[in-house]
Design a protein around this motif. Structure first.
Motif, PDB file in Angstrom:
ATOM      1  N   ASP A   2       0.809  -1.222   0.000  1.00  8.49           N
ATOM      2  CA  ASP A   2       0.000   0.000   0.000  1.00  8.49           C
ATOM      3  C   ASP A   2       0.839   1.267   0.000  1.00  8.49           C
ATOM      4  O   ASP A   2       0.312   2.356  -0.213  1.00  8.49           O
ATOM      5  N   ALA A   3       2.135   1.129   0.272  1.00 12.05           N
ATOM      6  CA  ALA A   3       2.996   2.318   0.338  1.00 12.05           C
ATOM      7  C   ALA A   3       4.427   1.921   0.017  1.00 12.05           C
ATOM      8  O   ALA A   3       4.823   0.761   0.173  1.00 12.05           O
ATOM      9  N   VAL A   4       5.191   2.904  -0.441  1.00 15.27           N
ATOM     10  CA  VAL A   4       6.624   2.715  -0.688  1.00 15.27           C
ATOM     11  C   VAL A   4       7.368   3.770   0.123  1.00 15.27           C
ATOM     12  O   VAL A   4       7.051   4.961   0.059  1.00 15.27           O
ATOM     13  N   LEU A   5       8.340   3.303   0.898  1.00 12.76           N
ATOM     14  CA  LEU A   5       9.181   4.173   1.712  1.00 12.76           C
ATOM     15  C   LEU A   5      10.570   4.189   1.095  1.00 12.76           C
ATOM     16  O   LEU A   5      11.229   3.149   1.023  1.00 12.76           O
ATOM     17  N   PHE A   6      10.989   5.356   0.624  1.00  5.64           N
ATOM     18  CA  PHE A   6      12.243   5.496  -0.111  1.00  5.64           C
ATOM     19  C   PHE A   6      13.364   6.054   0.760  1.00  5.64           C
ATOM     20  O   PHE A   6      13.143   6.964   1.573  1.00  5.64           O
ATOM     21  N   ASP A   7      14.559   5.555   0.540  1.00  2.00           N
ATOM     22  CA  ASP A   7      15.796   6.239   0.905  1.00  2.00           C
ATOM     23  C   ASP A   7      16.009   7.354  -0.125  1.00  2.00           C
ATOM     24  O   ASP A   7      15.415   7.335  -1.207  1.00  2.00           O
ATOM     25  N   MET A   8      16.866   8.312   0.205  1.00  2.00           N
ATOM     26  CA  MET A   8      17.143   9.366  -0.771  1.00  2.00           C
ATOM     27  C   MET A   8      18.477   9.159  -1.484  1.00  2.00           C
ATOM     28  O   MET A   8      18.519   8.908  -2.683  1.00  2.00           O
ATOM     29  N   VAL A 103      -0.035   6.355  -5.319  1.00  2.00           N
ATOM     30  CA  VAL A 103       0.703   5.508  -4.386  1.00  2.00           C
ATOM     31  C   VAL A 103       1.130   6.342  -3.188  1.00  2.00           C
ATOM     32  O   VAL A 103       1.637   7.456  -3.344  1.00  2.00           O
ATOM     33  N   LYS A 104       0.914   5.831  -1.992  1.00  2.00           N
ATOM     34  CA  LYS A 104       1.335   6.532  -0.774  1.00  2.00           C
ATOM     35  C   LYS A 104       2.842   6.413  -0.652  1.00  2.00           C
ATOM     36  O   LYS A 104       3.396   5.306  -0.696  1.00  2.00           O
ATOM     37  N   LEU A 105       3.521   7.544  -0.501  1.00  2.00           N
ATOM     38  CA  LEU A 105       4.982   7.574  -0.529  1.00  2.00           C
ATOM     39  C   LEU A 105       5.548   8.220   0.723  1.00  2.00           C
ATOM     40  O   LEU A 105       5.022   9.210   1.229  1.00  2.00           O
ATOM     41  N   GLU A 131       4.397  12.059   1.145  1.00  2.00           N
ATOM     42  CA  GLU A 131       3.409  12.355   2.182  1.00  2.00           C
ATOM     43  C   GLU A 131       4.079  12.387   3.559  1.00  2.00           C
ATOM     44  O   GLU A 131       3.678  13.168   4.433  1.00  2.00           O
ATOM     45  N   VAL A 132       5.068  11.541   3.746  1.00  2.00           N
ATOM     46  CA  VAL A 132       5.813  11.470   5.009  1.00  2.00           C
ATOM     47  C   VAL A 132       7.268  11.750   4.705  1.00  2.00           C
ATOM     48  O   VAL A 132       7.868  11.104   3.834  1.00  2.00           O
ATOM     49  N   LEU A 133       7.841  12.700   5.418  1.00  2.00           N
ATOM     50  CA  LEU A 133       9.207  13.141   5.141  1.00  2.00           C
ATOM     51  C   LEU A 133      10.050  12.941   6.408  1.00  2.00           C
ATOM     52  O   LEU A 133      10.016  13.756   7.325  1.00  2.00           O
ATOM     53  N   GLY A 134      10.799  11.844   6.423  1.00  2.00           N
ATOM     54  CA  GLY A 134      11.633  11.511   7.572  1.00  2.00           C
ATOM     55  C   GLY A 134      13.081  11.881   7.321  1.00  2.00           C
ATOM     56  O   GLY A 134      13.825  11.094   6.735  1.00  2.00           O
ATOM     57  N   LEU A 135      13.474  13.079   7.727  1.00  2.00           N
ATOM     58  CA  LEU A 135      14.858  13.525   7.596  1.00  2.00           C
ATOM     59  C   LEU A 135      15.528  13.324   8.946  1.00  2.00           C
ATOM     60  O   LEU A 135      15.108  13.891   9.963  1.00  2.00           O
ATOM     61  N   PRO A 144      20.259   2.592  10.813  1.00  2.00           N
ATOM     62  CA  PRO A 144      19.218   1.558  10.871  1.00  2.00           C
ATOM     63  C   PRO A 144      18.487   1.456  12.203  1.00  2.00           C
ATOM     64  O   PRO A 144      18.015   0.369  12.572  1.00  2.00           O
ATOM     65  N   GLU A 145      18.339   2.557  12.937  1.00  2.20           N
ATOM     66  CA  GLU A 145      17.601   2.522  14.200  1.00  2.20           C
ATOM     67  C   GLU A 145      16.127   2.203  13.937  1.00  2.20           C
ATOM     68  O   GLU A 145      15.486   2.828  13.088  1.00  2.20           O
ATOM     69  N   ALA A 146      15.600   1.267  14.699  1.00  7.32           N
ATOM     70  CA  ALA A 146      14.218   0.835  14.489  1.00  7.32           C
ATOM     71  C   ALA A 146      13.230   1.993  14.620  1.00  7.32           C
ATOM     72  O   ALA A 146      12.238   2.069  13.880  1.00  7.32           O
ATOM     73  N   ALA A 147      13.511   2.914  15.535  1.00  2.16           N
ATOM     74  CA  ALA A 147      12.571   4.019  15.769  1.00  2.16           C
ATOM     75  C   ALA A 147      12.430   4.933  14.560  1.00  2.16           C
ATOM     76  O   ALA A 147      11.386   5.577  14.384  1.00  2.16           O
ATOM     77  N   ALA A 148      13.462   5.002  13.711  1.00  3.14           N
ATOM     78  CA  ALA A 148      13.375   5.834  12.508  1.00  3.14           C
ATOM     79  C   ALA A 148      12.332   5.266  11.542  1.00  3.14           C
ATOM     80  O   ALA A 148      11.501   6.008  10.991  1.00  3.14           O
ATOM     81  N   TYR A 149      12.357   3.947  11.351  1.00  2.00           N
ATOM     82  CA  TYR A 149      11.363   3.313  10.479  1.00  2.00           C
ATOM     83  C   TYR A 149       9.968   3.433  11.099  1.00  2.00           C
ATOM     84  O   TYR A 149       8.991   3.685  10.390  1.00  2.00           O
ATOM     85  N   GLN A 150       9.893   3.257  12.413  1.00  2.00           N
ATOM     86  CA  GLN A 150       8.592   3.301  13.072  1.00  2.00           C
ATOM     87  C   GLN A 150       7.955   4.680  12.952  1.00  2.00           C
ATOM     88  O   GLN A 150       6.734   4.796  12.784  1.00  2.00           O
ATOM     89  N   TRP A 151       8.783   5.717  13.011  1.00  2.00           N
ATOM     90  CA  TRP A 151       8.253   7.081  12.855  1.00  2.00           C
ATOM     91  C   TRP A 151       7.570   7.217  11.498  1.00  2.00           C
ATOM     92  O   TRP A 151       6.486   7.808  11.389  1.00  2.00           O
ATOM     93  N   CYS A 152       8.196   6.679  10.463  1.00  2.00           N
ATOM     94  CA  CYS A 152       7.620   6.758   9.115  1.00  2.00           C
ATOM     95  C   CYS A 152       6.363   5.902   9.001  1.00  2.00           C
ATOM     96  O   CYS A 152       5.376   6.319   8.376  1.00  2.00           O
ATOM     97  N   LEU A 153       6.391   4.720   9.591  1.00  2.41           N
ATOM     98  CA  LEU A 153       5.200   3.860   9.557  1.00  2.41           C
ATOM     99  C   LEU A 153       4.019   4.551  10.233  1.00  2.41           C
ATOM    100  O   LEU A 153       2.887   4.504   9.731  1.00  2.41           O
ATOM    101  N   ASP A 154       4.277   5.193  11.357  1.00  2.00           N
ATOM    102  CA  ASP A 154       3.203   5.903  12.052  1.00  2.00           C
ATOM    103  C   ASP A 154       2.621   6.999  11.166  1.00  2.00           C
ATOM    104  O   ASP A 154       1.406   7.199  11.119  1.00  2.00           O
ATOM    105  N   GLY A 155       3.507   7.707  10.458  1.00  2.00           N
ATOM    106  CA  GLY A 155       3.039   8.770   9.581  1.00  2.00           C
ATOM    107  C   GLY A 155       2.262   8.255   8.385  1.00  2.00           C
ATOM    108  O   GLY A 155       1.271   8.875   7.955  1.00  2.00           O
ATOM    109  N   LEU A 156       2.710   7.135   7.837  1.00  2.00           N
ATOM    110  CA  LEU A 156       2.027   6.559   6.675  1.00  2.00           C
ATOM    111  C   LEU A 156       0.693   5.937   7.063  1.00  2.00           C
ATOM    112  O   LEU A 156      -0.230   5.869   6.239  1.00  2.00           O
ATOM    113  N   GLY A 157       0.598   5.441   8.299  1.00  2.00           N
ATOM    114  CA  GLY A 157      -0.631   4.794   8.735  1.00  2.00           C
ATOM    115  C   GLY A 157      -0.899   3.497   8.009  1.00  2.00           C
ATOM    116  O   GLY A 157      -2.054   3.132   7.765  1.00  2.00           O
TER     117      GLY A 157
END
Length: 199
Positions: A2-8, A103-105, A131-135, A144-157
């Protein structure tokens, strides 16, 4: 998915240019091997926002045993930002097409303050695709801290198993998959399109 989370960097933006790398080594006045060892040692702290640019270059200089004065540190900050400043227009176009298709990004990038400031000034058309910008420097969290991914997941819903994480570094992809996300190690647009089931 349902969503794609990209590195930059290494995916949507280009990795550090060779020209930029050479300019940094020249400005630092240190042997290249020693310079890059010193450069990468405090980089995670810089990406997390624990250090600002001058603080990062103080740490690099201390590790080299040749502290940089304020003028040199300011030059190195500018050269470093410039070395990471280019986007991959082909990938920007592709991500734009995903956004246009609904697509939710999200974006999760390890990026220090000065580089984030540059992208927010000069590449808003890229950042606005997400839609979610995790800088990392803004979150005080870095892959690779787990909390960084979790922050984005929370934002994406979106549930982790419904998110594809795309990064050029296998260790970052492994960390995402450990949290239940799908993962793809980026090598090319064509390979990503295939992974997404697109022609």
């Amino acid at each position: 998915m349902d969503a794609v989370l990209f590195d930059m960097f290494g995916v949507i933006a280009r990795n550090q240019s060779e020209e930029g790398r050479s300019a940094l080594v020249r400005a630092a006045g240190a042997p290249a091997e020693d310079f890059w060892s010193a450069y990468w040692h405090p980089r995670q702290a810089y990406d997390r926002g624990d250090l600002d640019g001058p603080g990062f270059w103080r740490a690099v200089g201390e590790r080299l045993g040749t502290p940089f004065d304020d003028t040199t540190a300011a030059e190195l900050v500018e050269l470093d930002v410039r070395s990471w400043s280019l986007v991959d227009e082909d990938m920007v176009s592709f991500v734009g097409s995903l956004a246009a298709d609904g697509v939710k990004l999200g974006l999760l990038s390890n990026i220090p303050f000065e580089n984030a400031d540059y992208f927010e000034r000069h590449h808003t058309r890229v950042l606005d695709l997400f839609e979610v910008l995790g800088l990392s420097c803004r979150l005080n969290l870095a892959k690779p801290e787990a909390a960084a991914y979790q922050w984005c997941l929370d934002g994406l819903g979106v549930a982790p198993e419904k998110v594809l994480f795309v990064d050029d570094r296998p260790n970052n992809v492994d960390a995402a998959m450990a949290l239940g996300l799908q993962g793809h190690v980026f090598t090319s647009r064509a390979a990503l399109q295939e992974r997404l089931g697109l022609r």
